[in-house]
Design a protein around this motif. Structure first.
Motif, short mmCIF file in Angstrom:
data_model
loop_
_atom_site.label_atom_id
_atom_site.label_comp_id
_atom_site.label_asym_id
_atom_site.label_seq_id
_atom_site.Cartn_x
_atom_site.Cartn_y
_atom_site.Cartn_z
N THR A 135 0.79 -1.16 -0.18
CA THR A 135 0.06 0.04 0.02
C THR A 135 0.79 1.19 0.05
O THR A 135 1.88 1.43 0.76
CB THR A 135 -0.88 0.02 1.10
N SER A 136 0.37 2.19 -0.71
CA SER A 136 1.40 3.37 -0.69
C SER A 136 0.84 4.32 0.34
O SER A 136 -0.24 4.53 0.65
CB SER A 136 1.00 4.08 -2.30
N PRO A 137 1.97 5.16 0.92
CA PRO A 137 1.66 6.19 1.54
C PRO A 137 0.60 6.90 1.17
O PRO A 137 0.81 7.40 0.08
CB PRO A 137 2.82 6.60 2.22
N ARG A 138 -0.46 7.48 1.99
CA ARG A 138 -1.23 8.47 1.38
C ARG A 138 -1.54 9.56 2.35
O ARG A 138 -1.46 9.54 3.62
CB ARG A 138 -2.49 8.03 0.83
N ILE A 139 -1.89 10.77 1.79
CA ILE A 139 -2.36 11.74 2.95
C ILE A 139 -3.44 11.69 3.36
O ILE A 139 -4.50 11.58 2.54
CB ILE A 139 -1.96 13.07 2.07
N PRO A 140 -3.82 11.63 4.63
CA PRO A 140 -5.30 11.31 5.11
C PRO A 140 -6.13 12.48 4.86
O PRO A 140 -5.83 13.77 4.67
CB PRO A 140 -5.19 11.14 6.52
N TRP A 181 5.43 13.99 5.20
CA TRP A 181 4.24 13.07 5.30
C TRP A 181 4.54 11.76 5.30
O TRP A 181 3.96 11.04 5.63
CB TRP A 181 3.16 13.27 3.90
N ALA A 182 5.86 11.46 4.81
CA ALA A 182 6.53 9.83 4.87
C ALA A 182 6.51 9.57 6.35
O ALA A 182 6.37 8.47 6.51
CB ALA A 182 7.64 9.63 4.13
N ILE A 183 6.61 10.29 7.55
CA ILE A 183 6.91 10.00 8.66
C ILE A 183 5.45 9.85 9.50
O ILE A 183 5.25 8.50 10.02
CB ILE A 183 7.77 10.99 9.43
N PRO A 184 4.84 10.69 9.70
CA PRO A 184 4.73 12.41 9.16
C PRO A 184 5.09 13.20 10.59
O PRO A 184 5.06 12.46 11.40
CB PRO A 184 3.15 12.32 9.05
N LYS A 185 5.54 14.08 9.82
CA LYS A 185 6.31 15.31 10.94
C LYS A 185 6.01 16.51 10.50
O LYS A 185 5.55 16.54 9.60
CB LYS A 185 7.59 14.88 11.39
N PHE A 186 5.71 17.50 11.66
CA PHE A 186 5.25 18.70 11.27
C PHE A 186 5.97 19.56 12.27
O PHE A 186 6.36 19.32 13.32
CB PHE A 186 3.90 18.73 11.52
N GLU A 187 6.10 21.02 11.74
CA GLU A 187 6.53 22.04 12.68
C GLU A 187 5.58 23.06 12.99
O GLU A 187 5.03 23.59 12.19
CB GLU A 187 7.81 22.73 12.23
N LEU A 227 -3.85 13.64 11.48
CA LEU A 227 -2.81 13.54 10.71
C LEU A 227 -1.85 12.38 10.84
O LEU A 227 -0.92 12.00 10.12
CB LEU A 227 -2.17 14.75 10.67
N GLY A 228 -2.07 11.79 12.06
CA GLY A 228 -1.03 10.54 12.30
C GLY A 228 0.41 11.04 12.46
O GLY A 228 1.26 10.02 12.23
N ALA A 229 0.46 12.04 13.04
CA ALA A 229 1.86 12.54 13.24
C ALA A 229 2.54 11.63 14.27
O ALA A 229 2.15 10.94 15.27
CB ALA A 229 1.82 13.81 13.92
N ARG A 230 3.82 11.49 13.92
CA ARG A 230 4.92 10.79 14.90
C ARG A 230 5.77 11.75 15.67
O ARG A 230 6.27 11.41 16.73
CB ARG A 230 5.64 9.89 14.16
N ARG A 231 5.92 12.94 15.06
CA ARG A 231 6.62 13.85 15.65
C ARG A 231 6.18 15.31 15.12
O ARG A 231 5.81 15.59 14.06
CB ARG A 231 8.15 13.74 15.31
#
Length: 370
Positions: free
Chosen positions: A185-190, A281-287, A317-321
């Motif tokens: 499954t390809s990663p996708r943006i929720p 989005w691959a992790i996903p992580k945000f600032e 968004l499923g953030a990990r960081r």
């Protein structure tokens, strides 16, 4: 963390819990008191088939509730709900492991435990995975949302007695019908809402109609913003603010950057700007970045917004960081990060120039992980 069995004497506590929290991924996101009372009267929370437990943290605070049903069957199901203010603290996976421990400790040798959720409920899906559950089904357009009057895909997760007892996770082999290979499954943006709320604020995606609000706030806040914000070195023209707004709207649509505007729920006034930037989005992580209109300083608005935005990042968004980066000398910005519970991971020496380009400055990196 523990499960504490609910009793009929706690009916009012249960009704308060169910009606004062929000359940966006359930069929009824805001259940009414009468509906809960009827369910209790009909044995929907306590019977031979159903048991309900409070989820209590280590301080004995009631942070959630779980209902286990079909207890006379070999394959019980459950409904786990964590209170609004307790989400994002890791309670879900711990509670779910306690549920599995309870079920597999019952007489009658239960075979498996399973649960269902909407496909876009990333927070619950992470809860399943971290508790050792395995995705076993994906049902297209099987979850009806009355509020939106539309159907969503549903997913089923389960854990077997054997896996739970052995502490192992056995993945399902999804065959493609030809070569029997595991489906990739390809990663996708929720999918996610473009507007949400905190106690005092509406937090939403930018609109072109916001340009005048933003321009006025920048102009009136220049003395406070100039020291820290590159865009406030010179008073902007309204036309340039409109152009910047156009780009922000486009970036939100393409998910390259998620600017978020803060408006007062009480007065409708523009309070400030924040958002999720430097996205991976691959992790996903945000600032998280932010600035506040000067007239709203000292009232806790930005801390409130940051707490709600990081919750949105982790749950929707499923953030990990999630990071906050700020100038070491920007005490107000650092205080927001610290009050919101972010941890200072380090300081980068001579990492950036001051907004006027004349002085080397250090950058503090605060973060939360999930």
């Amino acid at each position: 963390m523990q499960l504490q069995e609910w009793t009929m004497e706690e009916q009012e506590q249960l009704i308060h819990f169910m009606t004062t929290n929000t359940w966006p991924y359930h069929g009824n996101s805001h259940p009414a008191r009468k509906l809960i009372e009827k369910a209790i009267e009909e044995g929907g929370y306590e019977s031979d088939e159903v048991k309900t437990f409070w989820v209590e943290n280590d301080q004995s605070d009631k942070v959630g509730i779980v209902k286990i049903y079909d207890l006379q069957d070999e394959i019980p199901l459950f409904d786990l709900r964590i209170a609004d203010m307790s989400r994002g603290n890791g309670y879900g996976p711990k509670a779910l492991r306690l549920v599995a421990e309870y079920v597999f400790g019952l007489h009658g040798r239960k075979i498996r435990l399973e649960g269902h959720t909407r496909q876009d409920n990333l927070a619950m899906r992470k809860t399943f995975e971290r508790a050792g559950f395995v995705k076993e089904a994906h049902l297209r357009q099987a979850w009806f949302s009355p509020k939106e009057n539309s159907y969503y895909d549903a997913v089923t997760y389960g854990i077997t007695r054997e896996d739970f007892m052995a502490g192992t996770t056995t993945p399902v082999i999804w065959e493609d019908g030809e070569k029997g290979r595991v489906a990739a499954t390809s990663p996708r943006i929720p999918d996610f809402p473009e507007s949400f709320e905190s106690e005092r604020l509406i937090i939403r995606a930018p609109k072109m109609g916001d340009a005048l609000d933003v321009w006025n706030a920048i102009v009136n806040s220049m003395p406070a913003l100039r020291e820290w914000m590159p865009f406030a070195q010179q008073q902007p023209e309204l036309a340039s603010t409109e152009e910047n707004m156009r780009k922000a709207v486009a970036d939100f649509i393409t998910r390259e950057d998620l600017r978020l505007h803060l408006y007062s729920k009480e007065t409708g006034e523009f309070v400030g700007s924040s958002g999720l930037h430097r996205i991976n989005w691959a992790i996903p992580k945000f600032e998280i970045g932010y600035w506040l209109a000067s007239e709203f300083e000292g009232q806790g608005y930005m801390t409130e917004a940051v707490i709600r935005i990081q919750q949105f990042a982790f749950e929707q968004l499923g953030a990990r960081r999630v990071e906050i980066r700020c100038d070491e000398q920007n005490i107000k910005s650092r205080s927001v990060a610290e009050r919101a519970g972010f941890i200072l991971e380090g300081t980068l020496q001579q990492d950036s120039l001051s907004p006027d380009g004349n002085v080397l400055r250090n950058t503090c990196i605060y973060a939360k992980i999930d």
